[in-house]
Design a protein around this motif. Sequence first.
Motif, PDB file in Angstrom:
ATOM      1  N   THR A 202      39.471  76.456  83.148  1.00  0.00           N
ATOM      2  CA  THR A 202      38.982  75.180  83.686  1.00  0.00           C
ATOM      3  C   THR A 202      39.773  74.712  84.905  1.00  0.00           C
ATOM      4  N   GLY A 203      40.977  75.241  85.081  1.00  0.00           N
ATOM      5  CA  GLY A 203      41.820  74.799  86.182  1.00  0.00           C
ATOM      6  C   GLY A 203      42.581  73.519  85.906  1.00  0.00           C
ATOM      7  N   THR A 204      42.446  72.970  84.701  1.00  0.00           N
ATOM      8  CA  THR A 204      43.153  71.736  84.366  1.00  0.00           C
ATOM      9  C   THR A 204      44.638  72.009  84.144  1.00  0.00           C
ATOM     10  N   VAL A 205      45.455  71.000  84.449  1.00  0.00           N
ATOM     11  CA  VAL A 205      46.907  71.121  84.332  1.00  0.00           C
ATOM     12  C   VAL A 205      47.433  70.019  83.424  1.00  0.00           C
ATOM     13  N   ARG A 206      48.207  70.408  82.420  1.00  0.00           N
ATOM     14  CA  ARG A 206      48.858  69.438  81.537  1.00  0.00           C
ATOM     15  C   ARG A 206      50.329  69.381  81.910  1.00  0.00           C
ATOM     16  N   GLU A 207      50.768  68.238  82.416  1.00  0.00           N
ATOM     17  CA  GLU A 207      52.151  68.090  82.840  1.00  0.00           C
ATOM     18  C   GLU A 207      53.008  67.578  81.689  1.00  0.00           C
ATOM     19  N   TYR A 208      54.248  68.049  81.660  1.00  0.00           N
ATOM     20  CA  TYR A 208      55.207  67.586  80.659  1.00  0.00           C
ATOM     21  C   TYR A 208      56.250  66.741  81.368  1.00  0.00           C
ATOM     22  N   ALA A 209      56.087  65.434  81.253  1.00  0.00           N
ATOM     23  CA  ALA A 209      56.878  64.495  82.046  1.00  0.00           C
ATOM     24  C   ALA A 209      58.376  64.593  81.777  1.00  0.00           C
ATOM     25  N   ASP A 210      58.756  64.992  80.559  1.00  0.00           N
ATOM     26  CA  ASP A 210      60.173  65.050  80.223  1.00  0.00           C
ATOM     27  C   ASP A 210      60.837  66.359  80.629  1.00  0.00           C
ATOM     28  N   LEU A 211      60.075  67.273  81.193  1.00  0.00           N
ATOM     29  CA  LEU A 211      60.615  68.587  81.542  1.00  0.00           C
ATOM     30  C   LEU A 211      60.481  68.800  83.049  1.00  0.00           C
ATOM     31  N   THR A 212      61.455  68.277  83.793  1.00  0.00           N
ATOM     32  CA  THR A 212      61.383  68.309  85.250  1.00  0.00           C
ATOM     33  C   THR A 212      62.472  69.173  85.887  1.00  0.00           C
ATOM     34  N   ASP A 213      63.368  69.721  85.071  1.00  0.00           N
ATOM     35  CA  ASP A 213      64.434  70.580  85.603  1.00  0.00           C
ATOM     36  C   ASP A 213      64.521  71.829  84.725  1.00  0.00           C
ATOM     37  N   VAL A 214      63.539  72.701  84.895  1.00  0.00           N
ATOM     38  CA  VAL A 214      63.366  73.858  84.014  1.00  0.00           C
ATOM     39  C   VAL A 214      63.583  75.150  84.803  1.00  0.00           C
ATOM     40  N   ASN A 215      64.303  76.074  84.191  1.00  0.00           N
ATOM     41  CA  ASN A 215      64.560  77.375  84.810  1.00  0.00           C
ATOM     42  C   ASN A 215      63.592  78.448  84.302  1.00  0.00           C
ATOM     43  N   ALA A 216      63.264  78.402  83.012  1.00  0.00           N
ATOM     44  CA  ALA A 216      62.377  79.387  82.398  1.00  0.00           C
ATOM     45  C   ALA A 216      61.768  78.782  81.139  1.00  0.00           C
TER      46      ALA A 216
END
Length: 405
Positions: A202-216
């Motif tokens: 669908t191309g939809t994106v679910r953002e995780y607001a608490d995860l903004t500094d992720v390496n992997a």
Amino acid sequence: MPIAASHQRTSRRSLIPAFTVAVVLIVIVFIQAAVSSVPRSSVAVPVFPRQVAPYSWWTAMHSSSSVDVATMVYQNGAGVEFGDVPQAVVLGADGTAYRRLDAAESLKIWEDQGDPAASVLSADGKFVVVGKAARGGGVDVTRLRDNHRRSILVGDGLSTIPVSIGADGRLVLILTSESSLSPPHDLNFRLHGALSLLDLKTGTVREYADLTDVNAAALSPDGTSIVADTAAGLVVVDAVTGNVTDTRLSPAGELDGDAWSPDGRRFALLSGEILRIVTVTAAGFVEEKVTLPGVVSGSAIGWRDASTVLVHTRAAGDSNESKFSWVDVESGARKPFASYAPDFTGASLIAPDVARDLLPLWRVDDRQADRGAPPVLLTIPLAVLLGLVVWVATPRRRKPRRTRG
């Protein structure tokens, strides 16, 4: 008085042998290219080579010589060895076909020192998702069978890197940033991206607001849980609600996108010679440690079954050799079954990503590398050079030349 005629002998090399050799070489390569352009048929039992082939300048591009299914995608060379240009390589499920993934090489950015763009291989080995780290705004999805390529927009001006893909081939974890996502930007070669879940259908994106500094990060096979390597440590996330487990674990080690066990109850993480098996419970993490003597570095890149982890380990020193091994997490037994040794360039095997669903079916065997037809841009100069060598080696033919004296 009549002028007497005299004869002088001159010599010259014939161009015919040189021209013939050059033309024959080009014809052979084009015939090989035509044969190689036919997609390779799927195999009933996927084969993994006992010896992974070393780096080669002559590996064909996937777009001109495709494979149906891949068992692994990896990077060959890191831009720092002698005589190599980093390549993204697809290893066919027949264990013989090696092809350069031009879909990834075409999206490389200068900040990555020539490394191809990051990509993940689907669980069934039939397609790859390639990121656009230079603020390209999305990802590209390439179907291996026919090289069909489509782009999915995530957000204008965003750098995007795929890090893990679900078992159904629909959901992909991605890191995004408003600046270029490049490991060399960080002294510890860590990424700093916001974590999101992309639906390829669908191309939809679910953002995780608490995860903004992720390496992997890694998505569980059923798509319900996420383990993420953040600046604060390892956290488990509910993929649906985005709720973060407040229990944290030291992030030491490389977290692979296929870190979860088939049942989604635990994940594996390799830290030096310690293989960490982490079970996720309602009360938090329960960690077990398996010691792998002699291992200096590497990563856990998949599971064959509920108790067997696939690890890729690198040799100590500068040899750039590496091994693939099965590790029994109950007994701690480690069984190497395949290896990689570089050629004179020293090019290393980096960031292997395997087709998760094929692991339980793997048969390990000796295989001769099939690299397809060499790239045309390399073939023509080689034909000219070979023709020149043949011309120089061709004996001179002497013939009389009439002169008047």
